[in-house]
Design a protein around this motif. Structure first.
Motif, PDB file in Angstrom:
ATOM      1  N   LEU A   3       0.865  -1.255  -0.107  1.00 38.98           N
ATOM      2  CA  LEU A   3       0.024  -0.113   0.069  1.00 38.98           C
ATOM      3  C   LEU A   3       0.925   1.036  -0.050  1.00 38.98           C
ATOM      4  CD1 LEU A   3      -2.779   1.372   0.446  1.00 38.98           C
ATOM      5  CD2 LEU A   3      -2.444   1.233   2.961  1.00 38.98           C
TER       6      LEU A   3
ATOM      7  N   GLU B 258       0.440  -2.435  -4.550  1.00 40.26           N
ATOM      8  CA  GLU B 258      -0.665  -3.220  -4.882  1.00 40.26           C
ATOM      9  C   GLU B 258      -1.866  -2.495  -4.802  1.00 40.26           C
ATOM     10  OE1 GLU B 258      -1.359  -6.703  -2.743  1.00 40.26           O
ATOM     11  OE2 GLU B 258       0.640  -7.641  -3.430  1.00 40.26           O
ATOM     12  N   GLN B 259      -1.863  -1.374  -3.846  1.00 42.22           N
ATOM     13  CA  GLN B 259      -3.254  -0.547  -3.454  1.00 42.22           C
ATOM     14  C   GLN B 259      -2.517   0.971  -3.485  1.00 42.22           C
ATOM     15  OE1 GLN B 259      -5.416  -1.017  -0.128  1.00 42.22           O
ATOM     16  NE2 GLN B 259      -7.002   0.405  -0.782  1.00 42.22           N
TER      17      GLN B 259
END
Length: 455
Positions: free
Chosen positions: A5, A41-42
């Motif tokens: 993240l 990923e985010q």
């Protein structure tokens, strides 16, 4: 590195102050802080938001296992309220549960009661009571991982309930400090003179007094100050580190200041409700706002704000101490349970009152809600946005007024003196160890991701 993240574009409160920067998270930890971080990923866009360490509330009561108090507050409801309010870690008090947490066995019972139910991380107080001084009760709790200890100088507990908490007399306080000093842990103290306040309360009730403001008058500031002085004196004799809970008058803080100047290892906290309400409001609110020490007058409140800004009060806590509504719904305030439900509104109210209305810096705000309490209770992975620490992060939307309703509350018993109040900021997202556990649009995540912290 591929991060799990990255948080971008927010005003991030670091230990050095606030700045526009990115935060990268990997495996639940803060992995990098700096501009233009990529590959995750985010990605969360925090533009327009304050990105703060999650609150560490060192004064919260949960009533599980509860016995006859099982309907007061449970781990599920209490920790969901924390998630919604931006409290990512709290230190749980050893009383209101049955049995109270006063031994290794009762601490294990408490851990078992919370298994699989925690939405935030929970550290534990061990209890200091007269009945655990001669059976290795202090050392047993250290071995089971308590972060600190707690005792009451004021009257507490029900002697008719097997396993309930009990207040200390002077001998138990002194001897308990001697034992706790050997462990290096801090002893948190509810400091009020029981002998005086109990009789003043009995006399007032016998005269037919029933208002909450009249209850306040039976617990004058000097009864708090005297007990703080006595606790400090015993700390000098024993070398025990102490922390004075929920100081409600500036004179009490002044005793702590003097003691610290003399080299005593003592700190203190106040509560959000002392910074928000005053005595002249209480009769209109009713027993929902009853607590001990009581909410004092405007002059006392202004003194507390002064000492909070000056750094002499290290944190402002909730002292979340809920009960069922029938225990508050009393015509006579003296008959009502003394405790305020407030953990869900620590962060938003303090941000509004301290930062937005009184000009507190964002760094000091973060120190008060997170860094100071984490350091005092030796929670080394908590308390600040720093590489290597747990990624416990909250997003605050400033100047975002809302009126709190009972339906907003996650508590088992949905009442609070803050209901109906306009609050000028909102917690819009809470992240615990890298995972979002609350988001204002979608609510609380269904998975309880919290765990017990054993020190």
């Amino acid at each position: 590195m591929q991060y799990d993240l990255i948080i971008k574009n927010g005003i991030v409160i670091l230990e050095s102050g606030e700045t526009n920067t990115d935060i990268a998270i990997k495996n639940g930890k803060i992995a990098a802080i700096g501009p233009n971080l990529e590959q995750a990923e985010q990605i969360i866009d925090a533009e327009g938001l304050i990105v703060s360490p999650g609150m560490v509330d060192i004064h919260v009561h949960i009533s599980e296992p509860g016995g006859i108090r099982h309907e007061w507050e449970g781990y599920v409801t209490g920790t969901k309220a924390c998630a919604k309010g931006g409290v990512t870690t709290f230190v749980e008090m050893p009383l209101n549960q049955l049995p109270a947490t006063t031994s290794g066995e009762t601490l294990r019972t408490k851990y078992a009661a919370g298994e699989g139910k925690l939405y935030v991380d929970v550290a534990s107080y061990g209890g200091l009571v007269p009945y655990n001084l001669t059976n290795n009760g202090i050392e047993e709790q250290v071995q089971e991982g308590v972060a600190a200890f707690k005792c009451f100088m004021a009257t507490c507990g029900d002697p008719n309930l097997d396993g309930d908490f009990a207040n200390v007399n002077d001998y138990a306080l002194w001897e308990g400090m001697r034992q706790i000093a050997k462990t290096g842990k801090v002893l948190a103290i509810h400091a009020e003179n029981a002998a005086i306040t109990d009789i003043l309360g009995q006399q007032a009730k016998a005269r037919g007094e029933s208002k909450l403001s009249q209850y306040v008058a039976t617990r004058p500031a000097f009864t708090e100050v005297e007990a703080i002085r006595r606790a400090i004196f015993f700390a000098k004799q024993t070398g025990c580190p102490i922390h004075i809970c929920h100081v409600a008058c500036p004179e009490g803080v002044e005793e702590v200041i003097k003691a610290r100047q003399e080299g005593v290892n003592v700190t203190c906290e106040t509560c959000i409700h002392y910074l928000y309400f005053t005595t002249d409001q209480l009769d209109a609110i009713g027993p929902i706002a009853k607590c001990s020490p009581p909410i004092r007058d405007q002059q006392a409140q202004e003194g507390l704000w002064k000492y909070l800004f000056a750094g002499h009060i290290i944190t402002a806590v909730s002292d979340h101490s809920p009960c069922t509504y029938d225990l508050k719904d009393k015509a006579n305030a003296f008959d009502a349970w003394g405790g305020i439900s407030g953990v869900q509104n620590n962060v938003d109210i303090l941000f509004d009152e301290a930062v937005q209305k009184r000009g507190m810096s964002l760094k000091q705000f973060a120190d008060i809600i997170a860094k100071n309490p984490a350091e005092r209770y030796n929670l080394p992975t908590k308390g600040s946005i720093q590489v290597g620490k747990d990624a416990d992060i909250i997003f605050i939307k400033p100047h975002s007024d809302y009126v709190l309703t009972a339906q907003d509350l996650e508590y088992r018993n949905k009442f609070s003196p803050y209901v109906g109040r306009q609050i000028g900021a909102q917690v819009v997202q809470t992240i615990l160890r890298g995972k979002t556990i609350y988001q204002i649009d979608s609510g609380i995540d269904a998975t309880p991701r919290g765990s017990f912290i054993r020190r």
